[in-house]
Design a protein around this motif. Sequence first.
Motif: not given
Length: 685
Positions: A170-182
Amino acid sequence: MRVQANRGQIARALRRGLAAFGAPAPLTLRQWAERHFYLSAESSYVEQHWQAWPFQRAILSCIGNDDVQEVDILKSARVGYTKILLAAIGFFAQHKQRNQALWQPTDSDRDEFVKTELDPMLRDVAVMHPIFPARLSRHKDNTLLIKKFLGGVLHLRGGKSAGNYRRISIGVAYLDEFSSFDPDIDGEGDPGTLAAKRLEGATFPKMVIGSTPKEKGTCLMEKRAESAQARYEYHIACPHCGGHHALTWGGKDETHGFKWVGRDADSVRHLCPHCSVLITQAEYLAAAESGFWYGSDGSTIDQDGVFRDRDGVIMAAHEHIAFHVWTAYSPAVQWSEIVQAFLDAYEKAEKGDGAELKTFWNTTLGRTWEGAVEKIELDELKRRAEIEAFALPGRGENVVPMDCLLLLTGLDTQDNRIEACTWGFGRGSQMWTVDHQIFFGNPEEDKVWKDVAQYLFESRFVHEGGQQMAIYASAIDSGGHHTNAVYEFARKNKARRVFAVRGRPFGEKSINDGGSMVDIDWRGRRVKKGVVLWHVGTNLAKDLLHSRLKIEREGAGYIHLAGDLSDEWFRQFSGEVRATRKTATGSRTIWTAMRKRVEALDCTVYALWLEARLNLQRKTDAWWQALADKLGAELVQHDEPPDEPAPTKQEPKQPAPAKAGVSVSTPARRATRRAASSSYLRGRR
């Protein structure tokens, strides 16, 4: 007429066919959003064409700027972040035609986002229709996992599994609500690092990560923002003095931020830190139109995304930037609502219910919450280390202190080593760090187990009473990749009090949380009689350790730390905090590792399990005195813990003294062993 109609149809067909070869007029993301973006009824209070708020404009410009590779947004609720995210997806799909991927913390979060946010946007933003022909049908190019556009693709993934970060470019990555990830995905690393791997090779790599924060010290979003080249807050010019400043929550005794009278939320004003004049929300909204983002390095970003240095000279954009924005900036929220929410939450917190105050801190102020985290302080541990703890006056050699009467060892298995921490225990639950060893080798091979056996069964430690002490019992972690090897070692050495253990990360009822028989499959051979796998209530054990470390006075429950322990040992020992985490059964407050290596802590937990398994807290004074008599120890009388359980009548069975030819752990011997097996503790890996 028929000829003219045919000519019109031909012209339209030609325009459609040639459109793919045309180059659209260049637009910034801010310009694209203000021209094309639309607020859908399912996800907005009012269905209408979208106009960016003043503080949103620079964020949009930076996300669309190819020179800015990483944009972090530490934010509260109600600041329009989701709309910014959707606009970016549409811009990079329609205008830039780039492959994209968006990760949500879980698969269910992903499904909800697609149904309530993404699909309505693709339906209502007209400019997306020509590039997404499958939008109105059930089609393999239009699912919860993938949206295929003309010229690009959008992958939609949950963030729980490491497999969801593979096999995409990919060329663009989004991680939403990052604090809730492990914090660690299947042992392969943090989600930000895994997502960044999918951008390798992109001409203009772009990563956008946003989240409301969570607990101080464990928040993934806060950690990431701290690593940015500059962190930005939105500044306005004071209408009274012209000095620029950010909107802040402040505090009762602070010379800036929100101020109000008593419990009158409607009286709220913002105190300028320069002239100490109070401004109203209406004055802020007027000043916000000409505001700008001010960075931690003195640089600024205007609403068109232009970077300037502290002297106002245009500069190159930073590659990694972080924004912080909270609810007070939103034109859709009254300041009085914010104050009233705080007053209500604070009133409940004073009555013992702090949940709403924590929520206010995270989702309204956009700040990490410090009140909910328990941790072992590294600097405090080092301060209390006893430099002369194990030096016998007049003899100059390391010895086990007088009150320490029983040695228990916890062992942790890794792929290339086995680590052991030997702790001494005394009456009243006193503890001493006695030894720490590392045995390098593959736990699937016999050699490393021979070294472990020699240490556990043959080592002797000099006691201050003049006798020698052996290790009484040991507990070995059977988790990880070497379960059967641990089972086999425990089965062979059951008579020597070797226990195979495994941590129970939540739902435990006690530290000694029961056991179950397991079969052995060792090198393809079945053994009829299995071994007991003992379960360790890890959170309860760490709670106990944490409470004992709070004891400041030597005596019952006090933990003695030797002064010769390395900095790495202390970092491992203090490498976890108790914080709220999402699990398969919901949110739980559990001890969570904040660094990759915490072996010293894990080994200590297994030693505490041995204390619970052997029921040491219930032993009588007579039991402890019998141990002391065999060691020639003179016990110092300390106050007992106030909740000392009823005694039992079990008599101690002290290990046999050293025999001729068996190694004794003298200072020189221990120093040699450390040099050979524990060099990483001094920074040499």
